[in-house]
Design a protein around this motif. Structure first.
Motif, mmCIF file in Angstrom:
data_model
loop_
_atom_site.group_PDB
_atom_site.id
_atom_site.type_symbol
_atom_site.label_atom_id
_atom_site.label_comp_id
_atom_site.label_asym_id
_atom_site.label_seq_id
_atom_site.Cartn_x
_atom_site.Cartn_y
_atom_site.Cartn_z
ATOM 1 N N CYS A 294 51.799 50.577 41.743
ATOM 2 C CA CYS A 294 50.966 49.622 42.484
ATOM 3 C C CYS A 294 49.991 48.953 41.519
ATOM 4 C CB CYS A 294 50.200 50.312 43.605
ATOM 5 S SG CYS A 294 49.044 51.570 43.053
ATOM 6 N N VAL A 295 49.322 47.937 42.014
ATOM 7 C CA VAL A 295 48.303 47.241 41.228
ATOM 8 C C VAL A 295 46.975 47.339 41.962
ATOM 9 C CG1 VAL A 295 47.538 45.018 40.323
ATOM 10 C CG2 VAL A 295 49.972 45.627 40.229
ATOM 11 N N VAL A 296 46.002 47.948 41.327
ATOM 12 C CA VAL A 296 44.637 47.959 41.858
ATOM 13 C C VAL A 296 43.904 46.832 41.139
ATOM 14 C CG1 VAL A 296 42.484 49.258 42.043
ATOM 15 C CG2 VAL A 296 44.682 50.445 42.286
ATOM 16 N N TRP A 297 43.625 45.753 41.862
ATOM 17 C CA TRP A 297 43.070 44.550 41.240
ATOM 18 C C TRP A 297 41.559 44.500 41.521
ATOM 19 C CZ3 TRP A 297 45.838 40.819 38.434
ATOM 20 C CH2 TRP A 297 45.076 39.728 38.008
ATOM 21 N N ILE A 298 40.768 44.724 40.478
ATOM 22 C CA ILE A 298 39.315 44.758 40.660
ATOM 23 C C ILE A 298 38.732 43.393 40.296
ATOM 24 C CG2 ILE A 298 37.177 45.931 40.033
ATOM 25 C CD1 ILE A 298 38.931 48.308 39.063
ATOM 26 N N THR A 299 38.048 42.776 41.234
ATOM 27 C CA THR A 299 37.459 41.454 41.010
ATOM 28 C C THR A 299 35.961 41.482 41.310
ATOM 29 O OG1 THR A 299 37.488 39.126 41.726
ATOM 30 C CG2 THR A 299 38.186 40.750 43.360
ATOM 31 N N GLY A 300 35.225 40.691 40.590
ATOM 32 C CA GLY A 300 33.777 40.613 40.814
ATOM 33 C C GLY A 300 33.102 39.913 39.642
ATOM 34 N N LEU A 301 31.840 39.649 39.838
ATOM 35 C CA LEU A 301 31.061 38.957 38.808
ATOM 36 C C LEU A 301 31.007 39.770 37.517
ATOM 37 C CD1 LEU A 301 27.995 37.813 40.969
ATOM 38 C CD2 LEU A 301 29.769 36.311 40.022
ATOM 39 N N SER A 302 30.708 39.095 36.431
ATOM 40 C CA SER A 302 30.420 39.799 35.187
ATOM 41 C C SER A 302 29.236 40.734 35.434
ATOM 42 C CB SER A 302 30.071 38.770 34.097
ATOM 43 O OG SER A 302 29.715 39.434 32.909
ATOM 44 N N GLY A 303 29.377 41.973 35.019
ATOM 45 C CA GLY A 303 28.301 42.941 35.208
ATOM 46 C C GLY A 303 28.338 43.663 36.544
ATOM 47 N N SER A 304 29.341 43.362 37.361
ATOM 48 C CA SER A 304 29.396 44.014 38.681
ATOM 49 C C SER A 304 29.903 45.453 38.588
ATOM 50 C CB SER A 304 30.266 43.203 39.648
ATOM 51 O OG SER A 304 31.575 43.048 39.132
ATOM 52 N N ASP B 278 42.451 27.556 32.140
ATOM 53 C CA ASP B 278 42.633 28.719 31.260
ATOM 54 C C ASP B 278 42.465 30.014 32.046
ATOM 55 O OD1 ASP B 278 42.970 26.915 29.245
ATOM 56 O OD2 ASP B 278 41.511 27.811 27.883
ATOM 57 N N ARG B 279 41.477 30.033 32.919
ATOM 58 C CA ARG B 279 41.292 31.239 33.748
ATOM 59 C C ARG B 279 42.529 31.441 34.626
ATOM 60 N NH1 ARG B 279 35.363 32.743 34.387
ATOM 61 N NH2 ARG B 279 34.127 30.993 33.643
ATOM 62 N N SER C 219 38.463 37.167 37.658
ATOM 63 C CA SER C 219 39.431 36.459 38.525
ATOM 64 C C SER C 219 38.691 35.722 39.636
ATOM 65 C CB SER C 219 40.482 37.417 39.093
ATOM 66 O OG SER C 219 39.945 38.642 39.514
ATOM 67 N N PRO C 220 37.936 34.694 39.260
ATOM 68 C CA PRO C 220 36.992 34.097 40.209
ATOM 69 C C PRO C 220 37.626 33.208 41.274
ATOM 70 C CG PRO C 220 36.962 32.885 38.140
ATOM 71 C CD PRO C 220 37.861 34.073 37.929
ATOM 72 N N TYR C 221 38.861 32.769 41.053
ATOM 73 C CA TYR C 221 39.455 31.817 41.990
ATOM 74 C C TYR C 221 40.430 32.526 42.930
ATOM 75 C CZ TYR C 221 37.684 28.795 38.303
ATOM 76 O OH TYR C 221 36.888 28.214 37.361
ATOM 77 N N ARG C 222 40.155 32.325 44.201
ATOM 78 C CA ARG C 222 40.920 33.010 45.249
ATOM 79 C C ARG C 222 42.409 32.712 45.135
ATOM 80 N NH1 ARG C 222 38.314 30.880 49.909
ATOM 81 N NH2 ARG C 222 36.519 32.141 49.334
ATOM 82 N N GLU D 43 34.718 32.803 43.940
ATOM 83 C CA GLU D 43 35.173 32.750 45.330
ATOM 84 C C GLU D 43 35.448 34.164 45.825
ATOM 85 O OE1 GLU D 43 37.468 28.460 44.903
ATOM 86 O OE2 GLU D 43 38.637 30.294 45.052
ATOM 87 N N ALA D 44 34.603 34.624 46.714
ATOM 88 C CA ALA D 44 34.742 35.995 47.220
ATOM 89 C C ALA D 44 36.046 36.144 47.995
ATOM 90 C CB ALA D 44 33.565 36.323 48.119
ATOM 91 N N PRO D 45 36.674 37.314 47.891
ATOM 92 C CA PRO D 45 37.890 37.546 48.692
ATOM 93 C C PRO D 45 37.612 37.462 50.183
ATOM 94 C CG PRO D 45 37.601 39.282 47.040
ATOM 95 C CD PRO D 45 36.343 38.459 47.040
ATOM 96 N N LEU D 46 38.597 36.994 50.925
ATOM 97 C CA LEU D 46 38.498 36.968 52.388
ATOM 98 C C LEU D 46 39.274 38.122 53.011
ATOM 99 C CD1 LEU D 46 39.096 33.158 53.023
ATOM 100 C CD2 LEU D 46 36.914 34.381 52.886
#
Ligand SMILES: Nc1ncnc2c1ncn2[C@@H]1O[C@H](COP(=O)(O)OS(=O)(=O)O)[C@@H](OP(=O)(O)O)[C@H]1O
Ligand SMILES: Nc1ncnc2c1ncn2[C@@H]1O[C@H](COP(=O)(O)OP(=O)(O)O)[C@@H](O)[C@H]1O
Length: 320
Positions: free
Chosen positions: A144-154, A196-197, A224-227, A282-285
């Protein structure tokens, strides 16, 4: 703190939304057509979601050629707090072109320019006799893939490493893909412009999919800032094996931590396009797991990892 506006509706999720009560994931079917498959379908596994044949169905989403801010996304604020069970919101229905506010003609042009458009023909998928199920049986776990997203420093890297260590202790094979690290190698040709991102996340999504196919718990730790880019990665894994973990920490907290001094540089205008300052997040929905501050206090790294482990246990990923 300004509120982040993630106004654009997301595309419907190809894999369907999981609910908390969803049973253990289906055993992944193997890539096993007896006949070789043509190149255009080889990039997706044997999922039912690959039947459409449209560029979107094939994961050939156009790379962004417009400024993300033009799509109604706003930088400078922390992501809004989302209820855990907000996955019913994933019912956009608009095309990806409408989503980012470009014309269809523009989408087609972008598609032509996209690095995800196949450039070679006469290539065929080759199956091997040992498949994902065999590897999973060997490892006594499910890929599986555990995809961790959040701001720098989160706390993405902290959670990734804590989780990786915890899984290792339990005898489970995991591998961490971390944004900073991959930008030293595979992605060292990429910067932080929107396209690039997007390419960064596209490549990581493909690599993560391979790790999951190998039977590992792949822990991907990227802003990974873009939904839309995260959703494209999700669409690569059709069986509920993409687990999005949103580290919902306030910009204030992340900026106060600032372990690398990057927020300070961004505030001073010495780094342009820094996520949360002058580039959007962009926060996940529809994430599977959300970890957030309680009364301004962040859960400890081991508590965060425990939350993910519980999910993996409940969904059957840590068993044969
Ligand atoms: N402009 C800008 N914006 C955001 N982050 C920046 C930037 N420039 C450098 N860095 C450093 O790069 C790390 C993020 O890399 P990622 O590959 O995760 O970024 S992204 O997903 O492609 O947005 C990020 O690491 P983390 O702090 O661990 O998130 C930063 O150290
Ligand atoms: N749960 C936590 N509690 C307290 N401090 C944390 C926690 N998670 C991370 N930190 C600290 O916050 C800073 C940023 O964490 P890091 O994992 O590097 O974030 P990211 O990878 O998202 O940039 C580090 O100094 C780290 O020690």
């Amino acid at each position: 703190m300004e509120a982040a506006a993630a106004a654009a509706a997301p595309r419907p999720r190809a894999t369907g939304c999981l609910t908390a009560s969803t049973a253990a994931p289906q055993r992944a079917s193997r890539w096993c057509p007896r006949q070789p498959r043509a190149a255009t379908s080889s990039s997706s596994s044997s999922s039912s979601s690959s039947s459409g044949g449209s560029p979107a169905d094939l994961g050939l989403l156009p790379r962004r050629r417009v400024s993300p801010s033009s799509a109604g996304r706003i930088a400078g604020g922390a992501p809004p707090v989302r209820a855990r069970d907000s996955r019913a919101e994933c019912a956009g229905g608009r095309s990806s072109a409408e989503h980012i506010g470009v014309s269809l003609e523009g989408e087609n042009r972008a598609l032509e320019m996209s690095s995800t458009v196949p450039k070679s023909s006469n290539i065929f998928w080759h199956d091997c006799p040992v498949g994902k199920t065999d590897r999973q049986n060997l490892l006594k776990q499910k890929g599986c893939v555990v995809w961790i997203t959040g701001l720098s420093g989160s706390g993405k890297s902290t959670l990734a490493c804590t989780l990786g260590r915890e899984l290792h202790t339990r005898g489970k094979l995991a591998y961490v893909l971390d944004g900073d690290n991959l930008r030293h190698g595979l992605n060292k040709d990429l910067g932080f412009a929107a396209e690039d991102r997007a390419e960064n996340i596209r490549r990581v999504g493909e690599v993560a999919k391979l790790f999951a196919d190998a039977g590992l718990v792949c822990i991907a730790s990227f802003i990974s800032p873009y939904r839309r880019d995260r959703e494209s990665c999700r669409a690569l894994l059709s069986d509920g094996s993409f687990i999005e973990v949103f580290l919902n920490m306030s910009l204030e907290l992340c900026e106060a931590r600032d372990p690398k001094g990057l927020y300070k540089l961004a505030r001073a205008g010495k780094i342009k396009g820094f996520t949360g300052i002058d580039d959007p997040y962009e926060a996940p929905l529809n994430c599977e797991i959300e970890i957030k501050e309680v009364d301004g206090v962040c859960p400890s790294p081991s508590d965060m990892a425990a939350q993910v482990i519980t999910y993996l246990e409940d969904k059957g990923f840590l068993h044969e």
